[in-house]
Scaffold this motif. Sequence first.
Motif, PDB file in Angstrom:
ATOM      1  N   ASP A 232       0.950  -1.387   0.206  1.00 54.35           N
ATOM      2  CA  ASP A 232      -0.011   0.212   0.068  1.00 54.35           C
ATOM      3  C   ASP A 232       0.890   1.313   0.041  1.00 54.35           C
ATOM      4  N   GLN A 233       1.965   1.164   0.721  1.00 50.32           N
ATOM      5  CA  GLN A 233       2.603   2.262   0.825  1.00 50.32           C
ATOM      6  C   GLN A 233       3.476   2.458  -0.566  1.00 50.32           C
ATOM      7  N   ARG A 236       1.070   4.421  -3.110  1.00 50.07           N
ATOM      8  CA  ARG A 236       0.781   5.726  -2.765  1.00 50.07           C
ATOM      9  C   ARG A 236       1.979   6.360  -3.048  1.00 50.07           C
ATOM     10  N   THR A 240       1.992   9.452  -6.357  1.00 47.91           N
ATOM     11  CA  THR A 240       2.377  10.691  -6.123  1.00 47.91           C
ATOM     12  C   THR A 240       3.564  10.788  -7.163  1.00 47.91           C
TER      13      THR A 240
END
Length: 772
Positions: A232-233, A236, A240
């Motif tokens: 998940d990190q 993200r 970005t």
Amino acid sequence: MSEPKTPTPAGDTYKGWVFKWTNYIKGYQRRWFVLSNGLLSYYRTQAEMGHTCRGTINLATATITVDDACNFVISNGGAQTYHLKASCEVERQRWITALELAKAKAARMQAESDDSGDDFSLSSPPVAPGQGGASQNSEVQSALRTLGSKVEDLSTCNDLISKHGSALQRSLSELDSLRLTGEAGDKIRQVTERATLFRITSNAMINACQDFLALAQAHSKRWQKALQAERDQRVRLEETLEQLAKQHNHLERAFRGAAQSNATADNKSAAGPGKGEASDEDDDNEFFDAMEEAPEFITVPADPQFHKRSSSNVSGFNSEMCPDDQSLNEEPLAMNHESPSQELVPLKKRRTRIPDKPNYSLNLWSIMKNCIGKELSKIPMPVNFNEPISMLQRLSEDLEYHELLDKASKCQSSLEQMCYVAAFSVSSYSTTVHRTGKPFNPLLGETYELDRRRESGYRSLCEQVSHHPPAAAHHVISDRGWTLRQEITVASKFRGKYLSIMPLGTIHAIFEKGNNHYTWKKVTTTVHNIIVGKLWIDQSGEIDVVNHTTGDRCHLKFAPYSYFSRDVARKVTGVVMDKDGKAHYVLSGTWDEKMEFSRVMQSSRGGENGMEGKQKTVYQTLKAREVWRRNPLPEGAETMYYFTALALSLNELEDAVAPTDSRRRPDQRLMEDGRWEEANAEKQRLEEKQRSVRREREREAASQRTSSQSEEAVDEDSLTDPSLKSAPHENYQALWFERCEDRITGEQVHIYKGGYWEAKDRGSWEGCPDIF
């Protein structure tokens, strides 16, 4: 199936050739099947494994049934069902065994996954494939799945050892109770001692397996949760980074365009390529596949300063900025808001329904198989393939959005007028998106009038002026300052899987104000899935709308449907340029829904390199405005051949029309009423009548030519006179149109010579032939 690979301890994979049922035409076809991790996938060849999977079924919820010695069926209870056939019974049994084992493991792992609440799924692919961390994520998941599988195998073996060990112990106890003597008794005691040692060793192994199983289950959940958090990190961070890259790309392009617009060569760069499709406003579409055709120009929002300035002293600003152009940028356009001042008179109420289309079955292949490669107009077709209007009426449907020409006639700027004319050329295709029926071929001399002078200010007349090749002449005169005329010849070919319809001929639009004369041609229409599947229609090709008075030009491109394209379906793009090649407007939209235009404020060469190293033209535009939108279909249109409101009224009976009018055609009327068998018989009668009339006309022409040649035999010029060598059927002359050379295109066309509406006012139709 040849040499399937047996399951390996490391991968639990089974591969091989199996025959799969495809359809009733091709039957069973050999496909390469791969069984791995509870999923059964298939490919056409082994080479496709790296890029194209043709289908996958999850065995956890599938059922496996055996039909006969070689056939078996796999179904998940929904839309996926594979009918398979092995080369022999032995091979079928190998596949059945491997499938049952894989199904048991997949069901067990799925149940545990649901109980533990994990986010991982056996069939879910890794997020963002192709990224750096995705391969590591996939490897870790694969290792966890393999570990879990082996733990389950150990648990199964544990249960089997306990079961069989207990049974062996009971059997030995029973033998010992027999109290055998001598050598037999010694053997029994020896076996008992060994069995006891085996039981002790097995118990030790069982205890170790239980400890390992408990430890693995305890740590597996923590590993998977930690892995999910890392994934998940990473997602993200990737989102970005992608957003930053887009912003950087947009700023770089805007800076490059602004810098080059100040150069002295800006006027040359504004011409840009003459062809191309506009990119969408979504920057994601700039990252296209290798299979897609790269856009030749890019549109970006104009600098905010252009929204505040009304003069043309900014570098790159088009010099022509009339009041109408400004109003276009400030006010949205709607199709039906215009209310011209005129005397209010009661209008005729048009019908809004026709009888529903009957649901008659038809063996399509039995009719079509003998038609491949033939000219469509020469194939005797039953009315089952038709819709209850003629080609003349279908041609009149081009006036569905005549308001666009009404608005164009009021424009002060020829470039603004070009936008409306271009939108009108696109709007005629919006009625075809669901219309898979074939219009009736008009009989020679058949006419169709569409008198909407009181409602909409125009009168339209069509006449079939030729039968082979079929050609129809069309003339429209409007009280609102425009005239439309065209002569269309339809060439069509049936290619087995699809039908191509190529309209030949030029469309002319002439405006009284400014005396602007526009011409354009139609694109190719393709009807897909003629034999098998649901019929669907696509429009593809390019249109050049040319103003022969000013030299302005609009190039429109209809993008063909592509499985690999990420663009919106049925996309149309175009650029309006003046005679010097300078862009003023960008058009975009779809031919079945709407069209929008954007005013070009700056244009420059120097965008990202396109195909073959060519530079794209970057257009900075104002906010897009809608110039045309399709009218919604009437209620229940799906049962009325998907006719529009105008199409529903085209075949409505009217008084005082010519005896050759399409409304009086009996086979077409019978079809509309749902009496298709009678319509087929009447259609054959009319066609045979037309053939007999043509044969008689050819005999008369041949006799006239023979007598003319005999009278002028002494004249040497008679040997080279083209009029004496013309084909027999060319002596037919249209009633309301005359053949002449078009002064704009140089083509031989039929142009309205007048007299029809006067004859209607008098009620005098003596010159009309008896064609029905």
